[in-house]
Design a protein around this motif. Structure first.
Motif, PDB file in Angstrom:
ATOM      1  N   LEU A   1      24.619  33.507  50.326  1.00  0.00           N
ATOM      2  CA  LEU A   1      24.163  33.973  51.636  1.00  0.00           C
ATOM      3  C   LEU A   1      24.825  35.290  52.022  1.00  0.00           C
ATOM      4  N   ILE A   2      26.100  35.424  51.707  1.00  0.00           N
ATOM      5  CA  ILE A   2      26.811  36.668  52.021  1.00  0.00           C
ATOM      6  C   ILE A   2      26.244  37.817  51.192  1.00  0.00           C
ATOM      7  N   LYS A   3      25.982  37.537  49.921  1.00  0.00           N
ATOM      8  CA  LYS A   3      25.405  38.566  49.050  1.00  0.00           C
ATOM      9  C   LYS A   3      24.023  38.975  49.550  1.00  0.00           C
ATOM     10  N   ARG A   4      23.276  38.008  50.041  1.00  0.00           N
ATOM     11  CA  ARG A   4      21.900  38.264  50.474  1.00  0.00           C
ATOM     12  C   ARG A   4      21.854  39.044  51.783  1.00  0.00           C
ATOM     13  N   TYR A   5      22.611  38.596  52.776  1.00  0.00           N
ATOM     14  CA  TYR A   5      22.475  39.150  54.121  1.00  0.00           C
ATOM     15  C   TYR A   5      23.564  40.151  54.513  1.00  0.00           C
ATOM     16  N   SER A   6      24.768  39.974  54.003  1.00  0.00           N
ATOM     17  CA  SER A   6      25.903  40.747  54.518  1.00  0.00           C
ATOM     18  C   SER A   6      26.630  41.521  53.432  1.00  0.00           C
ATOM     19  N   ASP A   7      25.960  41.783  52.332  1.00  0.00           N
ATOM     20  CA  ASP A   7      26.606  42.428  51.197  1.00  0.00           C
ATOM     21  C   ASP A   7      27.141  43.817  51.549  1.00  0.00           C
ATOM     22  N   TYR A   8      26.512  44.467  52.537  1.00  0.00           N
ATOM     23  CA  TYR A   8      26.871  45.843  52.836  1.00  0.00           C
ATOM     24  C   TYR A   8      27.608  45.996  54.163  1.00  0.00           C
ATOM     25  N   ILE A   9      28.140  44.885  54.702  1.00  0.00           N
ATOM     26  CA  ILE A   9      29.085  44.994  55.809  1.00  0.00           C
ATOM     27  C   ILE A   9      30.250  45.839  55.309  1.00  0.00           C
ATOM     28  N   ARG A  10      30.704  46.785  56.112  1.00  0.00           N
ATOM     29  CA  ARG A  10      31.647  47.790  55.596  1.00  0.00           C
ATOM     30  C   ARG A  10      33.075  47.287  55.421  1.00  0.00           C
ATOM     31  N   TYR A  11      33.365  46.072  55.882  1.00  0.00           N
ATOM     32  CA  TYR A  11      34.707  45.523  55.709  1.00  0.00           C
ATOM     33  C   TYR A  11      34.652  44.381  54.693  1.00  0.00           C
ATOM     34  N   PRO A  12      35.734  44.163  53.937  1.00  0.00           N
ATOM     35  CA  PRO A  12      35.716  43.099  52.927  1.00  0.00           C
ATOM     36  C   PRO A  12      35.577  41.721  53.555  1.00  0.00           C
ATOM     37  N   ILE A  13      34.645  40.954  52.997  1.00  0.00           N
ATOM     38  CA  ILE A  13      34.479  39.549  53.395  1.00  0.00           C
ATOM     39  C   ILE A  13      35.132  38.731  52.288  1.00  0.00           C
ATOM     40  N   GLN A  14      36.191  38.028  52.631  1.00  0.00           N
ATOM     41  CA  GLN A  14      37.017  37.374  51.613  1.00  0.00           C
ATOM     42  C   GLN A  14      37.000  35.864  51.748  1.00  0.00           C
ATOM     43  N   MET A  15      37.148  35.196  50.627  1.00  0.00           N
ATOM     44  CA  MET A  15      37.173  33.731  50.602  1.00  0.00           C
ATOM     45  C   MET A  15      37.997  33.277  49.399  1.00  0.00           C
ATOM     46  N   MET A  16      38.722  32.180  49.559  1.00  0.00           N
ATOM     47  CA  MET A  16      39.425  31.578  48.425  1.00  0.00           C
ATOM     48  C   MET A  16      38.371  30.912  47.534  1.00  0.00           C
ATOM     49  N   VAL A  17      38.311  31.394  46.301  1.00  0.00           N
ATOM     50  CA  VAL A  17      37.288  30.921  45.372  1.00  0.00           C
ATOM     51  C   VAL A  17      37.948  30.159  44.232  1.00  0.00           C
ATOM     52  N   GLU A  18      37.383  29.009  43.942  1.00  0.00           N
ATOM     53  CA  GLU A  18      37.918  28.183  42.853  1.00  0.00           C
ATOM     54  C   GLU A  18      37.434  28.713  41.511  1.00  0.00           C
ATOM     55  N   LYS A  19      38.374  28.909  40.585  1.00  0.00           N
ATOM     56  CA  LYS A  19      38.052  29.426  39.265  1.00  0.00           C
ATOM     57  C   LYS A  19      38.732  28.577  38.203  1.00  0.00           C
ATOM     58  N   SER A  20      38.413  28.849  36.956  1.00  0.00           N
ATOM     59  CA  SER A  20      39.064  28.130  35.859  1.00  0.00           C
ATOM     60  C   SER A  20      39.579  29.124  34.824  1.00  0.00           C
ATOM     61  N   ARG A  21      40.633  28.704  34.105  1.00  0.00           N
ATOM     62  CA  ARG A  21      41.223  29.539  33.057  1.00  0.00           C
ATOM     63  C   ARG A  21      41.841  28.636  31.999  1.00  0.00           C
ATOM     64  N   PRO A  22      42.033  29.175  30.804  1.00  0.00           N
ATOM     65  CA  PRO A  22      42.662  28.363  29.757  1.00  0.00           C
ATOM     66  C   PRO A  22      44.056  27.924  30.173  1.00  0.00           C
ATOM     67  N   ALA A  23      44.344  26.659  29.967  1.00  0.00           N
ATOM     68  CA  ALA A  23      45.660  26.133  30.317  1.00  0.00           C
ATOM     69  C   ALA A  23      46.690  26.679  29.338  1.00  0.00           C
ATOM     70  N   SER A  24      47.823  27.050  29.841  1.00  0.00           N
ATOM     71  CA  SER A  24      48.861  27.629  28.981  1.00  0.00           C
ATOM     72  C   SER A  24      49.376  26.594  27.996  1.00  0.00           C
ATOM     73  N   GLY A  25      49.365  26.975  26.743  1.00  0.00           N
ATOM     74  CA  GLY A  25      49.893  26.110  25.697  1.00  0.00           C
ATOM     75  C   GLY A  25      48.996  24.971  25.286  1.00  0.00           C
ATOM     76  N   GLU A  26      47.816  24.860  25.862  1.00  0.00           N
ATOM     77  CA  GLU A  26      46.903  23.762  25.531  1.00  0.00           C
ATOM     78  C   GLU A  26      45.606  24.328  24.980  1.00  0.00           C
ATOM     79  N   GLU A  27      45.263  23.942  23.774  1.00  0.00           N
ATOM     80  CA  GLU A  27      44.042  24.435  23.148  1.00  0.00           C
ATOM     81  C   GLU A  27      42.825  23.691  23.700  1.00  0.00           C
ATOM     82  N   ASN A  28      41.784  24.441  24.026  1.00  0.00           N
ATOM     83  CA  ASN A  28      40.529  23.882  24.565  1.00  0.00           C
ATOM     84  C   ASN A  28      40.726  23.142  25.886  1.00  0.00           C
TER      85      ASN A  28
END
Length: 632
Positions: free
Chosen positions: A196-223
């Motif tokens: 919704l932000i990308k659709r309607y408010s993508d060009y608001i001149r101030y940064p719209i920020q949110m904590m986003v959940e992501k994933s990454r390889p675990a250190s020392g653990e394969e797969n």
């Protein structure tokens, strides 16, 4: 603190605003983010006018926080904030806009870099479309005390003293429970809010920020992968169309077009304009390099995206494009449009019409330039969208014919390629009075028409009309630069004859009068007239039409679902110089050969029908008649 009632006509007004003004509930996020942007702009303006040090654009942001467990969505800004009185005025009175008042009070040159988006004071109340309760915690810049406004809708609101670190406003929405009809939980999902932000408010001149959940390889653990959260800016902030054209490359435009409008082919033309005047706007438009698969279907929806200061107002504003330029994709961004109370509805006023008129003129100018400077590219464009231009000429009783007449093209008998009216006229012979055209299913079929022989013999160029709309468009246009259009099947081709030629033709017609009248009786109401033709050279017969309805137009109209079939006033023309006339005359002179004349007449009529691409009335009788001739 006692609950206060809204200062509006009635509770019904708030109910109307919550439930009726907005078409889509998702709009609430756009409205609240726009209000947050306004609050930041006000503080930034204050820093400029009062020389406040320590404030810069880089410090400002809008924060989105989700709490799925407690079903809350929070929108926070570090803008100017509100005092208790301002909360009372701006949120306690429906349709009272602090932003509008701010804009009205501060009309100076320093406002040029400030975009005040919300001006009607109802956008905030869209929050109640998705919320059971809304709280607004705000602390005005330079004030020590914060205040909290709280309401569950039309039953009123409370304002209490509270605490808050730093200036700004924090709006908390207590999202409604899901129902059979509505999935309110989607507004607590990261991916949905990002979209919704990308659709309607993508060009608001101030940064719209949110904590986003992501994933990454675990250190020392394969797969193995671990999840983590990261503060992410969700909007682009600077619209590409607001950048200096010198900074942008062809690749930048192509990438933007393909990503924004979901096309895999580069656009044929980019039209990027900044207009200042009574109505100022920026437009970024594209002429597609290929025709959309559904372009000539009822599913295709025309229109340009409409932005107000970088905020999407409408995804497809049809009023910005005339139908004949409906293939254009793109957007318009303007601060000057008179938006209606919800920013979702436009007032149909002179501003929108003025923008549309300029856009129409710009598109036409770019197409004319392409035709003159890059004909190969224009021909490719015309292959995709030429029919639309012809429909535009004919539509609305030819109201737009003058806009489009220099953009349409037709195949030329002499050039063996597409040509414009202007090019045709430039090649006309001195003694030529008309622009001649012929209609048919294709250029090869038209090229063989008997009616074209005389004109070709005189070296006159003929336009070949192969699309169903072509002849209708030409009849509406009527003439070009004082030269009328004339069909090769017209009763009078406008070719000058000598007195000797006229006298000979009149005598031959008089000598054959009885024969021609008899042939008309044989054919009955299938034809209006049978006459001798001077236009035919080698062919024995052809079919023409009287009046404004041609045989080709008859075919087109009869393809439409109508109760009654339409028939042009058909004329059977017999070549005055062909041996067939002598055979008919000899047979007619003998009383016992009238049956032969009947057979010849029907054969010639059916031949003429086949030449025109029309079905014969009785295929079996036609076949038997030919066989009878073969065994004689």
């Amino acid at each position: 603190m006692a609950k206060k009632q809204f200062k509006a006509e009635s509770k019904r007004l708030l109910d109307l605003m919550i439930n009726s003004i907005y078409t889509h509930k998702e709009i609430f996020l756009r409205e609240l983010i726009s209000n947050a942007s306004d609050a930041i702009d006000k503080l930034y303006y204050k820093s400029l006018t009062e020389d406040i040090s320590g404030l810069s654009r880089e410090q400002f942001s809008i924060r989105i926080d989700i709490d799925e467990e407690n079903r809350t969505l929070k929108i926070t800004d570090n803008g100017i904030g509100m005092t208790k009185d301002e909360l009372e005025k701006n949120l306690g009175t429906i349709a009272k806009s602090g932003s509008l008042a701010f804009k009205s009070e501060n009309e100076d040159e320093k406002m040029e870099d400030i975009d005040i988006i919300g001006q009607f004071g109802v956008g905030f109340y869209s929050a109640f479309m998705v919320s059971d309760k809304v709280t607004v915690l705000s602390k005005a810049y330079g004030e020590e005390t914060a205040y909290e406004w709280q309401s569950s809708g039309a039953d009123g609101y409370t304002i209490t003293e509270s605490e808050k670190e730093g200036n700004g406003t924090e709006i908390t929405l207590y999202i409604k429970e899901d129902t059979d009809e509505e999935n309110y939980s989607e507004y607590l999902q990261q991916f949905r809010l990002r979209m919704l932000i990308k659709r309607y408010s993508d060009y608001i001149r101030y940064p719209i920020q949110m904590m986003v959940e992501k994933s990454r390889p675990a250190s020392g653990e394969e797969n193995e992968y671990e999840t983590y959260s990261e503060l992410e800016t969700l909007n682009s902030m600077v619209p590409m169309w607001k950048k200096n054209k010198n900074e942008l490359t062809e690749e930048d435009y192509n990438h933007f077009y393909k990503e924004k409008f979901f096309d895999y082919a580069d656009p044929a033309k980019v039209i990027h304009t900044d207009v200042e005047g009574v109505v100022s706007y920026t437009s970024l438009m594209f002429i597609p390099g290929q025709r959309p698969y559904n372009y000539y279907s009822k599913d295709y929806e025309k229109g340009l995206q409409l932005y107000s200061s970088g905020v999407l107002i409408m995804d497809k504003c049809a009023d910005l494009l005339p139908d004949y330029f409906s293939f254009v994709r793109g957007l318009v961004d303007s601060q000057d449009l008179s938006l209606n109370i919800s920013r979702e509805m436009l007032q149909h006023d002179r501003q929108l019409k003025a923008i549309a008129k300029r856009i129409e003129k710009k598109i036409k100018g770019e197409l004319e330039a392409m035709l003159k400077t890059d004909r190969e590219k224009y021909l490719e464009f015309y292959k995709n969208f030429g029919i639309q231009l012809k429909y535009g000429m004919y539509d609305n009783y030819g109201a737009n014919k003058d806009v489009l007449k220099d953009l349409v093209m037709f195949h030329s008998s002499s050039e063996k390629a597409l040509t414009t009216f202007a090019e045709y006229v430039s090649r006309m012979k001195e003694e030529q009075n008309y622009i001649y055209y012929a209609t048919g299913s294709g250029t090869e079929a038209i090229d063989k028409l008997p009616q074209t022989e005389l004109l070709k013999d005189k070296g006159f160029e003929i336009l070949y009309l192969t699309d169903e709309i072509d002849e209708f468009a030409l009849q509406v246009l009527h003439e070009y630069e004082g030269k009328e259009f004339k069909s090769v099947s017209a009763e009078d081709l406008g070719i000058e004859e000598t007195e000797e030629e006229k006298a000979a033709a009149e005598k031959q017609a008089e000598d054959s009068k009885e024969l021609l009248e008899y042939m008309k009786e044989v054919l009955g109401d299938k034809v209006t007239e049978v006459r001798l033709s001077q236009r035919l050279k080698s062919h024995p017969v052809c079919l023409t039409a009287k009046g404004g309805l041609s045989i080709e137009m008859e075919k087109v109209l009869n393809q439409m679902p109508m109760d009654e079939k339409i028939q042009a006033e058909r004329v059977l023309e017999i070549n005055a110089k062909h041996d067939i006339l002598e055979a008919l005359t000899k047979a007619f002179a003998l009383e016992d050969e009238r049956a032969t004349v009947d057979k010849y007449t029907n054969l010639l009529y059916n031949q003429a029908l086949l030449i025109e691409g029309l079905p014969v009335d009785d295929p079996v009788a036609f076949s038997n008649a030919i066989c009878d001739l073969m065994v004689k």
